[in-house]
Motif scaffolding. Structure first.
Motif, PDB file in Angstrom:
ATOM      1  N   ALA A  88      32.967  51.282  18.924  1.00 23.03           N
ATOM      2  CA  ALA A  88      33.452  50.880  17.600  1.00 23.03           C
ATOM      3  C   ALA A  88      33.705  52.116  16.756  1.00 23.03           C
ATOM      4  O   ALA A  88      33.017  53.126  16.889  1.00 23.03           O
ATOM      5  CB  ALA A  88      32.435  49.974  16.914  1.00 23.03           C
ATOM      6  N   MET A  89      34.701  52.021  15.858  1.00 29.45           N
ATOM      7  CA  MET A  89      35.051  53.154  15.009  1.00 29.45           C
ATOM      8  C   MET A  89      34.937  52.791  13.536  1.00 29.45           C
ATOM      9  O   MET A  89      35.270  51.681  13.129  1.00 29.45           O
ATOM     10  CB  MET A  89      36.479  53.634  15.306  1.00 29.45           C
ATOM     11  CG  MET A  89      36.638  54.301  16.660  1.00 29.45           C
ATOM     12  SD  MET A  89      38.207  55.221  16.826  1.00 29.45           S
ATOM     13  CE  MET A  89      37.919  56.607  15.733  1.00 29.45           C
ATOM     14  N   VAL A  90      34.458  53.756  12.750  1.00 32.45           N
ATOM     15  CA  VAL A  90      34.433  53.641  11.290  1.00 32.45           C
ATOM     16  C   VAL A  90      35.194  54.839  10.750  1.00 32.45           C
ATOM     17  O   VAL A  90      34.875  55.983  11.070  1.00 32.45           O
ATOM     18  CB  VAL A  90      32.990  53.618  10.754  1.00 32.45           C
ATOM     19  CG1 VAL A  90      32.996  53.586   9.225  1.00 32.45           C
ATOM     20  CG2 VAL A  90      32.228  52.427  11.309  1.00 32.45           C
ATOM     21  N   PHE A  91      36.184  54.559   9.899  1.00 31.80           N
ATOM     22  CA  PHE A  91      37.092  55.604   9.448  1.00 31.80           C
ATOM     23  C   PHE A  91      36.713  56.117   8.064  1.00 31.80           C
ATOM     24  O   PHE A  91      35.831  55.587   7.391  1.00 31.80           O
ATOM     25  CB  PHE A  91      38.531  55.082   9.451  1.00 31.80           C
ATOM     26  CG  PHE A  91      39.013  54.665  10.809  1.00 31.80           C
ATOM     27  CD1 PHE A  91      39.454  55.606  11.727  1.00 31.80           C
ATOM     28  CD2 PHE A  91      39.003  53.331  11.187  1.00 31.80           C
ATOM     29  CE1 PHE A  91      39.883  55.228  12.988  1.00 31.80           C
ATOM     30  CE2 PHE A  91      39.432  52.940  12.441  1.00 31.80           C
ATOM     31  CZ  PHE A  91      39.875  53.888  13.348  1.00 31.80           C
ATOM     32  N   GLN A  92      37.437  57.155   7.644  1.00 31.18           N
ATOM     33  CA  GLN A  92      37.138  57.823   6.384  1.00 31.18           C
ATOM     34  C   GLN A  92      37.357  56.908   5.181  1.00 31.18           C
ATOM     35  O   GLN A  92      36.563  56.905   4.242  1.00 31.18           O
ATOM     36  CB  GLN A  92      38.021  59.068   6.246  1.00 31.18           C
ATOM     37  CG  GLN A  92      37.828  59.833   4.944  1.00 31.18           C
ATOM     38  CD  GLN A  92      38.638  61.114   4.934  1.00 31.18           C
ATOM     39  OE1 GLN A  92      39.031  61.624   5.972  1.00 31.18           O
ATOM     40  NE2 GLN A  92      38.906  61.633   3.758  1.00 31.18           N
ATOM     41  N   ASP A  93      38.418  56.121   5.209  1.00 25.45           N
ATOM     42  CA  ASP A  93      38.756  55.245   4.088  1.00 25.45           C
ATOM     43  C   ASP A  93      38.488  53.805   4.488  1.00 25.45           C
ATOM     44  O   ASP A  93      39.317  53.179   5.160  1.00 25.45           O
ATOM     45  CB  ASP A  93      40.228  55.424   3.700  1.00 25.45           C
ATOM     46  CG  ASP A  93      40.600  54.633   2.457  1.00 25.45           C
ATOM     47  OD1 ASP A  93      39.728  53.885   1.953  1.00 25.45           O
ATOM     48  OD2 ASP A  93      41.743  54.749   1.999  1.00 25.45           O
ATOM     49  N   PRO A  94      37.339  53.214   4.095  1.00 23.02           N
ATOM     50  CA  PRO A  94      37.003  51.866   4.545  1.00 23.02           C
ATOM     51  C   PRO A  94      37.963  50.808   4.035  1.00 23.02           C
ATOM     52  O   PRO A  94      38.149  49.772   4.692  1.00 23.02           O
ATOM     53  CB  PRO A  94      35.594  51.647   3.995  1.00 23.02           C
ATOM     54  CG  PRO A  94      35.466  52.607   2.864  1.00 23.02           C
ATOM     55  CD  PRO A  94      36.304  53.788   3.234  1.00 23.02           C
ATOM     56  N   LEU A 153      29.603  48.584   4.422  1.00 25.98           N
ATOM     57  CA  LEU A 153      30.233  47.346   4.897  1.00 25.98           C
ATOM     58  C   LEU A 153      31.058  47.608   6.147  1.00 25.98           C
ATOM     59  O   LEU A 153      31.032  46.818   7.102  1.00 25.98           O
ATOM     60  CB  LEU A 153      31.099  46.743   3.790  1.00 25.98           C
ATOM     61  CG  LEU A 153      31.914  45.502   4.167  1.00 25.98           C
ATOM     62  CD1 LEU A 153      31.013  44.394   4.702  1.00 25.98           C
ATOM     63  CD2 LEU A 153      32.726  45.014   2.970  1.00 25.98           C
ATOM     64  N   ALA A 154      31.799  48.718   6.152  1.00 30.83           N
ATOM     65  CA  ALA A 154      32.558  49.072   7.352  1.00 30.83           C
ATOM     66  C   ALA A 154      31.617  49.275   8.541  1.00 30.83           C
ATOM     67  O   ALA A 154      31.920  48.868   9.669  1.00 30.83           O
ATOM     68  CB  ALA A 154      33.383  50.331   7.097  1.00 30.83           C
ATOM     69  N   LEU A 155      30.473  49.890   8.285  1.00 32.55           N
ATOM     70  CA  LEU A 155      29.467  50.054   9.339  1.00 32.55           C
ATOM     71  C   LEU A 155      28.974  48.696   9.837  1.00 32.55           C
ATOM     72  O   LEU A 155      28.841  48.476  11.043  1.00 32.55           O
ATOM     73  CB  LEU A 155      28.282  50.852   8.802  1.00 32.55           C
ATOM     74  CG  LEU A 155      28.256  52.359   9.017  1.00 32.55           C
ATOM     75  CD1 LEU A 155      27.058  52.954   8.309  1.00 32.55           C
ATOM     76  CD2 LEU A 155      28.209  52.681  10.501  1.00 32.55           C
ATOM     77  N   VAL A 167      31.622  55.498  16.631  1.00 33.74           N
ATOM     78  CA  VAL A 167      32.376  56.713  16.303  1.00 33.74           C
ATOM     79  C   VAL A 167      32.616  56.730  14.798  1.00 33.74           C
ATOM     80  O   VAL A 167      33.189  55.792  14.244  1.00 33.74           O
ATOM     81  CB  VAL A 167      33.719  56.761  17.055  1.00 33.74           C
ATOM     82  CG1 VAL A 167      34.478  58.044  16.697  1.00 33.74           C
ATOM     83  CG2 VAL A 167      33.496  56.681  18.556  1.00 33.74           C
ATOM     84  N   LEU A 168      32.171  57.786  14.139  1.00 38.37           N
ATOM     85  CA  LEU A 168      32.337  57.942  12.690  1.00 38.37           C
ATOM     86  C   LEU A 168      33.372  59.021  12.447  1.00 38.37           C
ATOM     87  O   LEU A 168      33.120  60.202  12.716  1.00 38.37           O
ATOM     88  CB  LEU A 168      31.012  58.326  12.043  1.00 38.37           C
ATOM     89  CG  LEU A 168      29.842  57.376  12.308  1.00 38.37           C
ATOM     90  CD1 LEU A 168      28.535  58.023  11.888  1.00 38.37           C
ATOM     91  CD2 LEU A 168      30.039  56.063  11.577  1.00 38.37           C
ATOM     92  N   ASP A 169      34.541  58.633  11.962  1.00 40.46           N
ATOM     93  CA  ASP A 169      35.626  59.584  11.741  1.00 40.46           C
ATOM     94  C   ASP A 169      35.630  60.004  10.277  1.00 40.46           C
ATOM     95  O   ASP A 169      36.226  59.348   9.435  1.00 40.46           O
ATOM     96  CB  ASP A 169      36.963  58.952  12.123  1.00 40.46           C
ATOM     97  CG  ASP A 169      38.111  59.955  12.076  1.00 40.46           C
ATOM     98  OD1 ASP A 169      37.846  61.140  11.770  1.00 40.46           O
ATOM     99  OD2 ASP A 169      39.255  59.567  12.326  1.00 40.46           O
ATOM    100  N   ILE A 200      32.500  62.682  13.759  1.00 44.70           N
ATOM    101  CA  ILE A 200      33.533  63.669  13.458  1.00 44.70           C
ATOM    102  C   ILE A 200      33.324  64.105  12.019  1.00 44.70           C
ATOM    103  O   ILE A 200      33.323  63.270  11.111  1.00 44.70           O
ATOM    104  CB  ILE A 200      34.934  63.068  13.630  1.00 44.70           C
ATOM    105  CG1 ILE A 200      35.106  62.518  15.045  1.00 44.70           C
ATOM    106  CG2 ILE A 200      36.005  64.097  13.318  1.00 44.70           C
ATOM    107  CD1 ILE A 200      36.367  61.703  15.223  1.00 44.70           C
ATOM    108  N   THR A 201      33.136  65.389  11.797  1.00 40.37           N
ATOM    109  CA  THR A 201      32.803  65.833  10.451  1.00 40.37           C
ATOM    110  C   THR A 201      33.224  67.275  10.239  1.00 40.37           C
ATOM    111  O   THR A 201      33.333  68.051  11.188  1.00 40.37           O
ATOM    112  CB  THR A 201      31.297  65.687  10.186  1.00 40.37           C
ATOM    113  OG1 THR A 201      31.002  66.062   8.839  1.00 40.37           O
ATOM    114  CG2 THR A 201      30.478  66.547  11.145  1.00 40.37           C
TER     115      THR A 201
END
Length: 288
Positions: A88-94, A153-155, A167-169, A200-201
């Protein structure tokens, strides 16, 4: 030997372009991610970090080379749904991820598409909201949440899929310090529970808790190893436009002024302990 969670072999990828002679976004990447591992993926803008991560759940497919997730090749469309359940992916802009107008419906969106029974769906939503501390806001609109709450919430939406890997972008890049700490504590707890984390940071302080740091430049992996080993390569990181964590910079500055003061400290706790020890004149150090 157990199959790695993610295996990448000779991965090349180029975005469509009308120009000629453009450099590929990924240029022969080889990589393995183990189950339950915490990996920090760092590098300057344009280094290929996000492009690589999007191959982990088949959002992008290789121009050449292969990516396997739990032994399933991402090129095979028959495996796509199972791969995206595993990673699963979580992006910079939820905000760009939200599709529902109510918090609990947003969390339910992913697992609902899996055709889960109502009882299992409700259990996952309740668990995910509890895990990120949003149970009390379940009936609120996502648009009425703070930035940190939106990221949580995205998490929760990702967790409700019960992935093997998260995956945290750049997922904390738009948060204030309090929101960043809240999200990172949730991530650390998920890792303690056995979930693989790929972060990713460009915030070097976020690299320190990882088990492995991977540095990318120009579409290639140029350095990897334990964070302490990688972050002490200050000259190389500086050439890539990456800075050291603040505690490392502080310990370097103190070491330059006070040669007996230890260099290469990575956490605030290490710096505080070293300052106290130095002030006491311990370990045979001489006072300045």
């Amino acid at each position: 030997m157990n199959e790695p969670l993610i295996r990448v072999r000779d991965l090349h990828f180029s975005y469509p372009s009308g120009g000629e002679g453009t450099r590929p976004a990924l240029d022969g990447v080889d990589l393995e991610i183990r189950s339950g591992e915490f990996v920090a993926l760092i590098g300057p803008n344009g280094s290929g970090k996000t492009t690589l991560a999007r191959h982990f759940n088949a959002l992008l497919l290789p121009t050449s080379g292969d990516v396997w997730v739990l032994g399933m090749n991402t090129r095979n469309p028959a495996f796509r749904q199972e791969i995206r359940r595993a990673v699963a992916m979580v992006f910079q802009d939820p905000d760009r991820q939200f599709v529902a107008t109510v918090v609990e419906e947003e969390v339910a969106f992913g697992p609902e598409n899996l055709g889960l029974p109502e009882e299992e769906l409700r259990r996952r939503v309740d668990w995910a909201l509890e895990a990120v501390g949003l149970s009390a806001l379940r009936h609120r609109s996502p648009q009425h949440l703070s930035g940190g709450q939106k990221q949580r919430l995205a998490l929760a939406g990702a967790l409700a899929m019960q992935p093997r890997c998260l995956v945290l972008d750049e997922a904390t890049a738009m948060l204030d310090p309090a929101g960043r700490r809240a999200v990172l504590e949730i991530v650390r707890e998920l890792h303690r529970q056995g979930m693989a984390i790929i972060a990713i940071t460009q915030n070097m302080e976020e690299v320190v808790p990882a088990e492995r740091a991977i540095v990318m430049a120009e579409g290639r992996i140029v350095l990897q190893g334990p964070p302490r080993q990688v972050l002490l390569q200050g000259e190389m990181l500086h050439r890539l436009g990456l800075d050291l964590p603040l505690p490392a910079r502080l310990s370097q500055a103190l070491h330059a002024r006070l040669p007996d003061f230890p260099d290469g400290l990575l956490t605030p706790a290490e710096v505080v302990a070293a300052i106290r020890e130095y002030a006491r004149g311990g370990r045979g150090w001489s006072r300045p």
